[in-house]
Design an enzyme around this catalytic site. Structure first.
Site, PDB file in Angstrom:
ATOM      1  N   GLY A 243      -3.379  42.610   5.544  1.00 19.63           N
ATOM      2  CA  GLY A 243      -2.679  41.562   6.290  1.00 19.63           C
ATOM      3  C   GLY A 243      -1.395  41.135   5.584  1.00 19.63           C
ATOM      4  N   TRP A 263      -7.988  33.704   8.125  1.00 22.79           N
ATOM      5  CA  TRP A 263      -8.793  32.540   7.737  1.00 22.79           C
ATOM      6  C   TRP A 263      -9.905  33.022   6.795  1.00 22.79           C
ATOM      7  CZ3 TRP A 263      -7.798  27.489   8.452  1.00 22.79           C
ATOM      8  CH2 TRP A 263      -8.804  26.574   8.114  1.00 22.79           C
ATOM      9  N   HIS A 293      -9.487  41.639  -3.526  1.00 21.06           N
ATOM     10  CA  HIS A 293      -8.392  40.805  -3.041  1.00 21.06           C
ATOM     11  C   HIS A 293      -8.525  39.343  -3.463  1.00 21.06           C
ATOM     12  CE1 HIS A 293      -7.121  44.140  -0.758  1.00 21.06           C
ATOM     13  NE2 HIS A 293      -8.120  44.117   0.086  1.00 21.06           N
TER      14      HIS A 293
HETATM   15  N1  CTP Z   1      -8.208  38.377   6.983  1.00 23.23           N
HETATM   16  C1  CTP Z   1      -8.263  37.000   6.723  1.00 23.23           C
HETATM   17  N2  CTP Z   1      -9.453  36.355   6.766  1.00 23.23           N
HETATM   18  C2  CTP Z   1     -10.596  37.000   7.047  1.00 23.23           C
HETATM   19  C3  CTP Z   1     -10.561  38.394   7.308  1.00 23.23           C
HETATM   20  C4  CTP Z   1      -9.351  39.046   7.269  1.00 23.23           C
HETATM   21  O1  CTP Z   1      -7.230  36.391   6.444  1.00 23.23           O
HETATM   22  N3  CTP Z   1     -11.733  36.332   7.108  1.00 23.23           N
HETATM   23  C5  CTP Z   1      -6.910  39.067   6.985  1.00 23.23           C
HETATM   24  C6  CTP Z   1      -6.605  39.767   5.656  1.00 23.23           C
HETATM   25  O2  CTP Z   1      -5.215  39.683   5.393  1.00 23.23           O
HETATM   26  C7  CTP Z   1      -7.016  41.204   5.924  1.00 23.23           C
HETATM   27  C8  CTP Z   1      -6.679  41.363   7.413  1.00 23.23           C
HETATM   28  O3  CTP Z   1      -6.948  40.081   7.983  1.00 23.23           O
HETATM   29  O4  CTP Z   1      -6.297  42.156   5.169  1.00 23.23           O
HETATM   30  C9  CTP Z   1      -7.491  42.445   8.091  1.00 23.23           C
HETATM   31  O5  CTP Z   1      -8.860  42.157   7.927  1.00 23.23           O
HETATM   32  P1  CTP Z   1      -9.908  43.236   7.396  1.00 23.23           P
HETATM   33  O6  CTP Z   1      -9.842  44.450   8.202  1.00 23.23           O
HETATM   34  O7  CTP Z   1     -11.220  42.570   7.273  1.00 23.23           O
HETATM   35  O8  CTP Z   1      -9.344  43.547   5.952  1.00 23.23           O
HETATM   36  P2  CTP Z   1     -10.253  44.007   4.724  1.00 23.23           P
HETATM   37  O9  CTP Z   1     -10.897  45.289   5.019  1.00 23.23           O
HETATM   38  O10 CTP Z   1     -11.164  42.927   4.373  1.00 23.23           O
HETATM   39  O11 CTP Z   1      -9.235  44.148   3.540  1.00 23.23           O
HETATM   40  P3  CTP Z   1      -8.119  45.226   3.289  1.00 23.23           P
HETATM   41  O12 CTP Z   1      -7.997  46.203   4.395  1.00 23.23           O
HETATM   42  O13 CTP Z   1      -6.924  44.359   3.174  1.00 23.23           O
HETATM   43  O14 CTP Z   1      -8.548  45.862   2.016  1.00 23.23           O
END
Ligand code: CTP
Length: 319
Positions: A243, A263, A293
């Protein structure tokens, strides 16, 4: 190539941007918002001091040859060989060259989107970015349906598509890709060695299906440069989330960026539980224990930018 090590001095962003990040609380997410075009433009220029998303977002065919060995981005002691298939799928020119959009939606995957009714608002943006192949159709009312740019972290293959081990799983995966139409399918490949087999599985499949999407992979310097940008703004992250990465990159292409589904907290402002993803019942605490992260820290930085009007972060229902 590790440009962040010789990074420019801290940015032109007003000092208030980072000084009081620690003072931001999740309770003060306000609904009134005014776009600060000057700050958005200053951030865009500042990002450009570390990387040019137009170029660094896309590894080009001419930059690697089939058979060449390249270091893994997060594991530089190990090398990946560029296969003919991977090479054949790389674009010959940067895919978003010269593109500018008035408004973009960047859709994160938080459960905060559930019941938000934000779908039609999201779909009205000029360009829509979604992360990690999150499903949309069953959640259309809350998250919308259009997608122009879709990322895929290779680790989702074993988690959500059974490693594509049978025809049913492959069909489900291909159906999701077909729904992307002519959009960009961005795979952060060559991150760490264990993900290699999933990158190969996906690229083989794309090469054999007749899909109209545009596959793409980041340049090898991208992650380090993005991290450098945030470090220079005192946002001390080891590895940016997808994100945050997308926000940083799309400052280049979008005049206004609107964030949805960001969130990273286990409850909402009313104390109601919020699942980690809008499309499954996984709790945030499960995730936060195992993640590389620093999502709450990222959230604070993005939320501060929302308060200053550089981006808009939607954390309430859309009306
Ligand atoms: N995100 C967030 N809050 C959450 C879940 C996700 O702010 N509860 C945001 C994060 O910036 C995340 C993006 O949405 O990178 C996409 O979510 P996800 O696919 O769940 O990312 P992850 O697999 O958790 O992490 P990444 O691909 O960044 O390694």
């Amino acid at each position: 190539s590790r440009r962040y090590e010789s990074s420019p001095s801290p940015s032109s962003i007003p000092s208030s941007w980072h000084d009081d990040v620690s003072l931001v609380t999740v309770n003060d997410v306000s609904s009134s918002w005014h776009f600060n075009a000057t700050l958005a433009e200053s951030i865009r220029k500042d990002v450009l001091r570390f990387l040019d998303p137009e170029r660094d977002m896309f590894l080009l065919q001419r930059e690697v040859k089939p058979g060449v060995r390249i270091p893994y981005i997060l594991n530089r002691g190990h090398f990946a060989t560029v296969t003919r298939t991977v090479h054949s799928l790389l674009p010959s020119a940067p895919l978003l060259h010269g593109r500018r959009f008035a408004t973009c939606a960047l859709v994160g995957n938080s459960g905060i989107l559930r019941g938000s009714h934000c779908g039609s608002e999201i779909d009205r943006h000029d360009y829509i970015v979604r992360c990690n192949m999150a499903p949309v159709t069953p959640f259309k009312r809350d998250v919308g349906i259009r997608t122009d740019f879709l990322t895929m972290n290779p680790s989702i293959l074993p988690r959500y598509y059974g490693g594509l081990r049978n025809a049913t799983l492959r069909d489900r995966f291909v159906a999701r890709l077909r729904a992307l139409g002519k959009g960009i399918f961005w795979i952060p490949a060559f991150m760490v060695p264990p993900e290699r087999r999933w990158v190969d599985a996906v690229t083989d499949l794309i090469a054999h299906e007749h899909l109209s999407l545009h596959p793409a992979m980041p340049s090898l310097r991208l992650m380090h440069a993005v991290r450098g940008y945030w470090l220079s703004n005192h946002v001390d992250i080891k590895r940016p989330t997808t994100g945050l990465l997308m926000y940083t990159l799309f400052t280049r292409f979008c005049r206004q960026i609107h964030l949805y589904g960001f969130w990273p907290f286990h409850s909402d402002t009313e104390g109601r539980p919020v699942p980690y993803h809008y499309y499954e019942v996984m709790s945030y605490s499960y995730y936060s224990r195992s993640s590389p992260h620093a999502m709450p820290l990222e959230f604070q930085a993005l939320h501060r930018l929302h308060e200053l009007g550089a981006l808009r972060m939607r954390t309430q229902a859309c009306t």
